[in-house]
Design an enzyme around this catalytic site. Structure first.
Site, short mmCIF file in Angstrom:
data_model
loop_
_atom_site.label_atom_id
_atom_site.label_comp_id
_atom_site.label_asym_id
_atom_site.label_seq_id
_atom_site.Cartn_x
_atom_site.Cartn_y
_atom_site.Cartn_z
N ASP A 14 -8.86 7.10 -1.39
CA ASP A 14 -9.77 7.20 -2.54
C ASP A 14 -9.44 6.15 -3.59
O ASP A 14 -10.36 5.62 -4.23
CB ASP A 14 -9.70 8.61 -3.14
CG ASP A 14 -10.61 9.56 -2.39
OD1 ASP A 14 -11.75 9.17 -2.09
OD2 ASP A 14 -10.17 10.68 -2.08
N CYS A 59 0.22 8.98 0.34
CA CYS A 59 -0.26 9.85 1.42
C CYS A 59 -1.60 9.39 1.98
O CYS A 59 -2.21 10.10 2.78
CB CYS A 59 -0.32 11.30 0.96
SG CYS A 59 -1.49 11.57 -0.37
N HIS A 84 -13.69 12.40 26.90
CA HIS A 84 -12.47 12.83 27.61
C HIS A 84 -11.53 11.65 27.85
O HIS A 84 -10.32 11.79 27.81
CB HIS A 84 -12.84 13.47 28.95
CG HIS A 84 -13.17 14.91 28.80
ND1 HIS A 84 -14.17 15.53 29.49
CD2 HIS A 84 -12.64 15.85 27.99
CE1 HIS A 84 -14.23 16.80 29.12
NE2 HIS A 84 -13.32 17.01 28.22
C1 PEP Z 1 -6.60 9.74 -0.05
O1 PEP Z 1 -7.65 9.73 -0.70
O2 PEP Z 1 -5.93 8.73 0.19
C2 PEP Z 1 -6.08 11.01 0.49
C3 PEP Z 1 -4.90 11.07 1.07
O3 PEP Z 1 -6.90 12.10 0.43
P1 PEP Z 1 -8.16 12.30 1.39
O4 PEP Z 1 -8.14 11.21 2.42
O5 PEP Z 1 -8.04 13.66 1.97
O6 PEP Z 1 -9.29 12.17 0.41
MG MG Z 2 -8.45 11.59 -1.45
#
Ligand code: PEP
Ligand code: MG
Length: 561
Positions: free
Chosen positions: A435, A482, A184
């Site tokens: 990744d 991303c 919490h």
């Molecule tokens: C990544 O691998 O950077 C990605 C955005 O996908 P995830 O973290 O969901 O594997």
């Molecule tokens: Mg990924």
């Protein structure tokens, strides 16, 4: 100078003198009651009722998540099972004090044995027991000290009742020795924007009066900081305040070059917060998060409703939806439940979808239906694409369903190295640095023992990003980022220098990255990228970029109050 480590909550940094939390009341003696069971029971009832009422009132004063937590505590205080436990001890001759102490301790041990989320509720029980005991003894309940000056509060763990009512003008930061990221204390600290590091095992060493820097971004408490460290921490704190207060403008460099700032989301309900923080759209919607516990593939209708809810939150805006990414850390039983020795290198991402093409087709159907019913600009992409052939396969299939913008995630070195050929077929690329780092460095992203390899600052990873950026620029195709790397403000600028045209991140990181971009020109970004690329390893790349950044004149007026 020495440092203590824990789990940081958020990205904040603060410094100041330590004040330790008032110690708990001593445990009562187990002496037989002289007042009799009837009187002892009445004392407990009165004390519990008063404590529950106080907790409810504190909740009403605090509002938000704090209110929910405090109301739950009030309910625990009056929980009939706990009351029965207390009564049975009183009936056996115990005093009200001992009965409360012993019954709550028993309950606590049960929760701790269960562990996980329930284990982290153990501190809540301690707090309630202490409040009831204090009421029975007619003394003040232990709580947050008030030394009359701003301070860094150090506690074993904070009770929700204390966290909810922390005076944010006085409490500069919070350090707890117990508690994990889902305690919490952590939940409320995140909501209130309190700089916090929890689970600092050696935190008991901190003494009242010593000055520390609490760096939540790094999860580090620095003891006896140097003047230099203090000055840098003050600068960072000022920059964060300025970033939080800055207007929610679209992402852009100081020279006006636009770099869209997008959100990474896992469920439609999180869209409102992203919009409130100025997200210009969604750069990664992780569809698998919707179905992690499902044993069967979701229906088209189920999916369509979820995608539609998401798209409706972003009228006219870009929303990049990733197809189900099963495997390794995100098992989806209905896509791949085979036991694999190396699941990260197995039938995951697009490979798993292709092996169950009917599921992939149903997802594309649901997306096409949601797209037709809304005004968002829907882009779709496939995870873990390793070859040009896979790119042709996925983009062709998506277009078959009328989805006009189809791209791929670049998360495997092979597709980064052949980015020009991949982008000849895909409408865009989105680099998943989590990744991409894992596969470039051959270091399992889930394994703590190789965590030091999992650093997107590594020049090998940066070179691959540059390959994709350059291919995108040559072919006039967008290249987004991303992975978590986009949420690191300095790395975000470097990634733009390497050719990223948009950045997608957890919404809480948007303000910091927006500010970092606005302080640099395109030329700065290119120079910072060159500096990082020239290093031999991740720490030196970070240092090279940070050193150059400190030497470059900021192009944006920074608030220093
Ligand atoms: C990544 O691998 O950077 C990605 C955005 O996908 P995830 O973290 O969901 O594997
Ligand atoms: Mg990924």
């Amino acid at each position: 100078m020495s440092a203590l480590r824990g789990v940081g909550i958020g990205l904040g940094v603060a410094q100041g003198p330590v004040v330790r939390m008032t110690e708990a009341l001593p445990a009562p003696e187990n002496t037989p009651s002289t007042a009799g069971a009837e009187a002892e029971r009445a004392r407990v009832r009165e004390a519990v009722a008063v404590v529950a009422q106080e907790l409810t009132q504190r909740g009403e004063a605090a509002g938000g998540a704090a209110q929910e937590v405090l109301e739950a505590q009030a309910m625990i205080a009056e929980d009939p099972t706990l009351q029965d436990e207390v009564d049975s001890r009183i009936d056996a001759g115990a005093t009200a004090e001992w009965a409360v102490h012993d019954a709550f301790a028993g309950f606590r041990a049960t929760l701790e044995a269960v562990g996980g989320y329930l284990g982290e509720r153990a501190a809540d029980l301690d707090d309630i027991a202490q409040r009831v005991l204090a009421r029975l003894r007619g003394v003040e309940a232990p709580g947050v000290p008030d030394p009359g000056h701003p301070f860094v509060l150090v506690a074993r763990d904070l009770a929700p009742a204390d966290t909810a009512l922390l005076n944010l003008d006085q409490v500069l930061a919070l350090v707890t020795t117990d508690g994990g990221p889902t305690s919490h204390t952590a939940i409320l600290a995140r909501e209130k924007g309190i700089v916090a590091v929890v689970g600092v095992g050696d935190g008991h060493a901190l003494t009242t009066g010593e000055t520390v820097i609490v760096d939540a971004a790094a999860g580090v408490i620095t003891r006896e900081p140097t003047d230099d460290e203090r000055a840098r921490a003050a600068e960072r704190a000022a920059a964060r305040r300025a970033a939080d207060d800055a207007p929610l403008t679209p992402g852009a460099l100081a020279d006006g070059t636009s770099v869209a700032l997008l959100a990474n989301l896992g469920k439609p309900a999180d869209a409102a917060d992203a919009v409130a923080r100025g997200a210009e759209g969604v750069g990664l919607f992780r569809t698998e998060f919707l179905f992690l516990s499902a044993s069967q593939a979701p229906t088209v209708a189920q999916q369509r409703d979820a995608y539609r809810e998401l798209l409706e939150a972003f009228p006219g805006k870009k929303v990049v939806v990733r197809m189900l990414d099963a495997g390794a850390d995100k098992p989806l039983a209905f896509l791949n439940d085979a036991h694999e020795e190396n699941p990260a290198l197995g039938l995951r991402g697009l490979r798993a979808l292709r092996a169950s093409e009917d599921i992939l087709r149903e997802q594309l159907t649901a997306l096409a239906e949601a797209d037709a019913a809304t005004d968002a600009d829907l882009w779709v992409m496939a995870p873990m694409v390793a070859t040009v052939e896979e790119t042709v396969y996925f983009t062709g299939l998506a277009r078959e369903y009328g989805l006009k913008t189809a791209g791929v995630m670049v998360e495997v070195p092979s597709s980064a190295l052949l980015a020009d050929r991949v982008l000849a077929h895909a409408d865009f690329a989105s680099i998943g640095t989590n990744d991409l780092t894992q596969y470039t460095m051959a270091a399992d992203r889930l394994l703590g023992s190789v965590a030091s390899f999992q650093d997107p600052w590594h020049p090998a990873v940066l070179r691959l990003v540059r390959e994709v950026g350059a291919a995108g620029a040559r072919l006039g195709k967008p290249v987004g980022i991303c992975g978590e790397a986009a949420a690191d403000p300095l790395l975000a600028v470097v990634l733009v220098g390497l050719g990223a045209t948009s950045l997608s991140m957890a919404p809480s990181a948007l303000a910091d990255v927006r500010q970092a971009l606005a302080a640099r020109t395109r030329d700065d970004a290119l120079r910072l990228a060159e500096a990082a690329l020239g290093a031999d390893d991740a720490p030196s790349a970070r240092t090279a970029a940070a050193t150059l950044a400190a030497a470059l004149p900021p192009h944006q007026k920074e608030t220093t109050s």
